[in-house]
Enzyme design. Structure first.
Site, PDB file in Angstrom:
ATOM      1  N   LYS A  11       0.814  -1.215   0.000  1.00  0.00           N
ATOM      2  CA  LYS A  11       0.000   0.000   0.000  1.00  0.00           C
ATOM      3  C   LYS A  11       0.856   1.277   0.000  1.00  0.00           C
ATOM      4  O   LYS A  11       2.059   1.227   0.248  1.00  0.00           O
ATOM      5  CB  LYS A  11      -0.938  -0.026   1.208  1.00  0.00           C
ATOM      6  CG  LYS A  11      -1.958  -1.165   1.135  1.00  0.00           C
ATOM      7  CD  LYS A  11      -2.876  -1.135   2.338  1.00  0.00           C
ATOM      8  CE  LYS A  11      -3.923  -2.240   2.273  1.00  0.00           C
ATOM      9  NZ  LYS A  11      -4.828  -2.171   3.449  1.00  0.00           N
ATOM     10  N   PHE A  59     -15.996   3.190   6.357  1.00  0.00           N
ATOM     11  CA  PHE A  59     -14.603   3.529   6.062  1.00  0.00           C
ATOM     12  C   PHE A  59     -14.285   3.570   4.567  1.00  0.00           C
ATOM     13  O   PHE A  59     -13.148   3.855   4.176  1.00  0.00           O
ATOM     14  CB  PHE A  59     -13.650   2.539   6.751  1.00  0.00           C
ATOM     15  CG  PHE A  59     -13.843   1.103   6.326  1.00  0.00           C
ATOM     16  CD1 PHE A  59     -13.287   0.616   5.148  1.00  0.00           C
ATOM     17  CD2 PHE A  59     -14.576   0.228   7.121  1.00  0.00           C
ATOM     18  CE1 PHE A  59     -13.458  -0.702   4.759  1.00  0.00           C
ATOM     19  CE2 PHE A  59     -14.754  -1.099   6.743  1.00  0.00           C
ATOM     20  CZ  PHE A  59     -14.192  -1.560   5.555  1.00  0.00           C
ATOM     21  N   ARG A  87      -1.359 -14.779   4.330  1.00  0.00           N
ATOM     22  CA  ARG A  87      -2.192 -14.182   5.380  1.00  0.00           C
ATOM     23  C   ARG A  87      -1.453 -14.216   6.722  1.00  0.00           C
ATOM     24  O   ARG A  87      -1.486 -13.245   7.482  1.00  0.00           O
ATOM     25  CB  ARG A  87      -3.533 -14.916   5.514  1.00  0.00           C
ATOM     26  CG  ARG A  87      -4.377 -14.954   4.261  1.00  0.00           C
ATOM     27  CD  ARG A  87      -5.168 -13.750   3.929  1.00  0.00           C
ATOM     28  NE  ARG A  87      -5.983 -13.237   5.005  1.00  0.00           N
ATOM     29  CZ  ARG A  87      -6.499 -12.016   4.989  1.00  0.00           C
ATOM     30  NH1 ARG A  87      -6.278 -11.207   3.973  1.00  0.00           N
ATOM     31  NH2 ARG A  87      -7.244 -11.596   5.974  1.00  0.00           N
ATOM     32  N   THR A  93      -5.155  -7.387  10.640  1.00  0.00           N
ATOM     33  CA  THR A  93      -5.399  -6.058  10.073  1.00  0.00           C
ATOM     34  C   THR A  93      -4.937  -4.959  11.017  1.00  0.00           C
ATOM     35  O   THR A  93      -4.326  -3.982  10.597  1.00  0.00           O
ATOM     36  CB  THR A  93      -6.897  -5.890   9.756  1.00  0.00           C
ATOM     37  OG1 THR A  93      -7.286  -6.925   8.858  1.00  0.00           O
ATOM     38  CG2 THR A  93      -7.183  -4.542   9.121  1.00  0.00           C
ATOM     39  N   ARG A 104       2.841  -6.612   9.168  1.00  0.00           N
ATOM     40  CA  ARG A 104       2.101  -5.513   9.800  1.00  0.00           C
ATOM     41  C   ARG A 104       2.658  -5.143  11.168  1.00  0.00           C
ATOM     42  O   ARG A 104       2.682  -3.967  11.524  1.00  0.00           O
ATOM     43  CB  ARG A 104       0.615  -5.844   9.872  1.00  0.00           C
ATOM     44  CG  ARG A 104      -0.035  -5.753   8.488  1.00  0.00           C
ATOM     45  CD  ARG A 104      -1.480  -6.108   8.518  1.00  0.00           C
ATOM     46  NE  ARG A 104      -2.130  -5.849   7.232  1.00  0.00           N
ATOM     47  CZ  ARG A 104      -3.170  -6.520   6.791  1.00  0.00           C
ATOM     48  NH1 ARG A 104      -3.716  -7.477   7.534  1.00  0.00           N
ATOM     49  NH2 ARG A 104      -3.695  -6.238   5.618  1.00  0.00           N
ATOM     50  N   ASN A 114      -1.857   0.109   7.081  1.00  0.00           N
ATOM     51  CA  ASN A 114      -1.377  -1.207   7.513  1.00  0.00           C
ATOM     52  C   ASN A 114      -0.496  -1.912   6.484  1.00  0.00           C
ATOM     53  O   ASN A 114      -0.289  -3.115   6.552  1.00  0.00           O
ATOM     54  CB  ASN A 114      -2.537  -2.091   7.978  1.00  0.00           C
ATOM     55  CG  ASN A 114      -3.502  -2.444   6.870  1.00  0.00           C
ATOM     56  OD1 ASN A 114      -3.288  -2.152   5.700  1.00  0.00           O
ATOM     57  ND2 ASN A 114      -4.587  -3.102   7.242  1.00  0.00           N
ATOM     58  N   HIS A 117      -2.047  -5.626   1.599  1.00  0.00           N
ATOM     59  CA  HIS A 117      -3.338  -6.296   1.406  1.00  0.00           C
ATOM     60  C   HIS A 117      -3.038  -7.679   0.872  1.00  0.00           C
ATOM     61  O   HIS A 117      -2.091  -7.869   0.113  1.00  0.00           O
ATOM     62  CB  HIS A 117      -4.193  -5.534   0.390  1.00  0.00           C
ATOM     63  CG  HIS A 117      -5.331  -6.348  -0.155  1.00  0.00           C
ATOM     64  ND1 HIS A 117      -6.553  -6.413   0.470  1.00  0.00           N
ATOM     65  CD2 HIS A 117      -5.408  -7.172  -1.239  1.00  0.00           C
ATOM     66  CE1 HIS A 117      -7.343  -7.232  -0.225  1.00  0.00           C
ATOM     67  NE2 HIS A 117      -6.673  -7.697  -1.264  1.00  0.00           N
TER      68      HIS A 117
END
Length: 142
Positions: A11, A59, A87, A93, A104, A114, A117
């Site tokens: 991100k 959000f 994952r 998250t 993270r 964070n 994705h």
């Protein structure tokens, strides 16, 4: 074990902080091969389409604003049990609850920022990969 593909986004917060290489190293150390990758700057339409399942959530607008705030890296990862493995590598998250050593816990600034994705199922992986990549752009690495 089954070899599968999953989709990943690094991100804007992580791209801005020059964490692409460090995160790619995590992928490879976890046995995940990068079989497609590109940097893109999402516009609002592309971000809204990608996150359409969240459109009714409070959000949503902030998410679209964040995801269009700078370039992102999108990639396809391949490996044994790739979806589950990635994952786990990402962590929860909320980085405050993420296990030590996850992407993270080590790099995320907050729940909003964070860093990464990842697809949560084979169905979402297939949909998300197809959203950003053509079959010709995916290069299997045997």
């Amino acid at each position: 074990m089954t070899i599968e593909k999953t989709f990943s986004i690094i991100k804007p917060d992580a791209v801005k902080r020059n964490l692409i290489g460090a995160i790619y190293q995590r992928f490879e150390n976890a046995g995940l091969k990068i079989v497609a990758s590109k940097m893109v700057h999402l516009d609002a339409t592309k971000a809204q389409g990608f996150y359409a399942e969240h459109e009714e959530k409070p959000f949503f607008n902030e998410l679209v604003e964040f995801m269009t705030s700078g370039p992102v890296m999108v990639q396809v990862l391949e490996g044994e049990d790739a979806i589950h493995r990635y994952r786990e590598l990402m962590g929860t998250t909320n980085p405050e609850n993420a296990a030590c050593g996850t992407i993270r816990s080590d790099f995320a600034l907050s729940m909003r920022y964070n860093s990464v994705h990842g697809s949560d199922s084979p169905e979402s992986a297939a949909r998300e990969i197809a959203y950003f990549f053509t079959e010709d752009e995916i290069c299997p690495r045997d």
